[in-house]
Design an enzyme around this catalytic site. Structure first.
Site, PDB file in Angstrom:
ATOM      1  N   GLY A 113      36.109  33.606  43.683  1.00  0.00           N
ATOM      2  CA  GLY A 113      37.444  33.272  44.179  1.00  0.00           C
ATOM      3  C   GLY A 113      38.423  34.422  44.143  1.00  0.00           C
ATOM      4  N   SER A 114      39.140  34.662  45.223  1.00  0.00           N
ATOM      5  CA  SER A 114      40.091  35.757  45.250  1.00  0.00           C
ATOM      6  C   SER A 114      40.697  35.897  46.636  1.00  0.00           C
ATOM      7  CB  SER A 114      39.415  37.059  44.815  1.00  0.00           C
ATOM      8  OG  SER A 114      38.110  37.111  45.340  1.00  0.00           O
TER       9      SER A 114
END
Length: 237
Positions: A196-197
């Site tokens: 996630g990012s």
């Protein structure tokens, strides 16, 4: 070229093979131990179901689909990541350009493909990694406060495009394959961000933006902008 991903099938990304093998080994030992040591089969099947779910989620996260941009990408900026467009705004970029740019930000959820692609064809001009915090990647300040890697590519027409990989609350490792001085294309992977990012792309003012806020985009497939036509400066003798 060294960084070309010559993959012809949907497979597991090499960044995840070590973790997946470790998870499988630990879960296998755990479940075999429970099977022979716990009389309550509900406990065994419950743990087995949880382990299988976690393993499949992780396997899905590290999927590496085969992609090639199907059209002529010259003059276009192609999405460097899967996800949702969360920002299109004029900002001051202070790491490399030190002037105003148009920032297009793509937020990747846990369920998106997390490989990142070069957004333009050209030559890698600059690569930098900055340590930082691990705030939620969708926050505006994450672009400057979070751990991040920045890559600048110069196109054939002398336009510099900066792509920034940004860690998030769950992302603890940014991998960047780009190396200064190497030629690159939109069909090559720039790097990978684990769990996630966000990926920001910084473009010259006046660039025609082809996406909208909240639009879903696909890395290496969705055009996000069209660069203005710039005539190369002739070499002087």
């Amino acid at each position: 070229m060294r960084n070309v991903r010559k993959i012809k099938v949907h497979k597991v990304h090499h960044e995840g093979t070590g973790l997946l093998l470790s998870m499988f080994t630990v879960m296998f030992i755990l479940n075999v131990s429970l099977y022979y040591s716990v009389n309550n089969r509900l406990v065994f099947y419950g743990v087995l179901a949880v382990c299988a779910t976690l393993f499949l989620i992780t396997l899905n996260f590290f999927r590496s689909p085969y992609r090639r941009y199907p059209f002529d990408s010259e003059g276009l900026v192609i999405a460097p990541a899967d996800g949702t467009v969360v920002a299109i705004e004029e900002v001051m970029e202070n790491e490399f350009f030190h002037d105003k740019r148009i920032q297009v930000s793509i937020f990747m959820s846990l369920f998106n493909v997390h490989a990142n692609w070069f957004p333009v064809n050209g030559t890698v001009k600059y690569v930098s990694h900055q340590d930082g915090r691990f705030k939620a990647a969708y926050l505006p300040k994450s672009s400057s406060d979070n751990e991040r890697s920045s890559v600048v590519v110069t196109t054939e027409y002398g336009v510099d495009v900066l792509t920034r990989q940004i860690a998030g609350a769950m992302a603890r490792r940014i991998v960047t394959y780009a190396r200064k001085g190497e030629a690159c294309t939109v069909n090559e992977q720039l790097g990978f961000i684990k769990f996630g990012s966000r990926v920001d792309t910084f473009l010259p003012l006046g660039t025609e933006i082809l996406v909208e806020l909240d639009q879903k985009v696909t890395g290496n497939q969705t055009p996000v902008a069209r660069l203005g036509i710039i005539t190369p400066i002739p070499e002087t003798s």
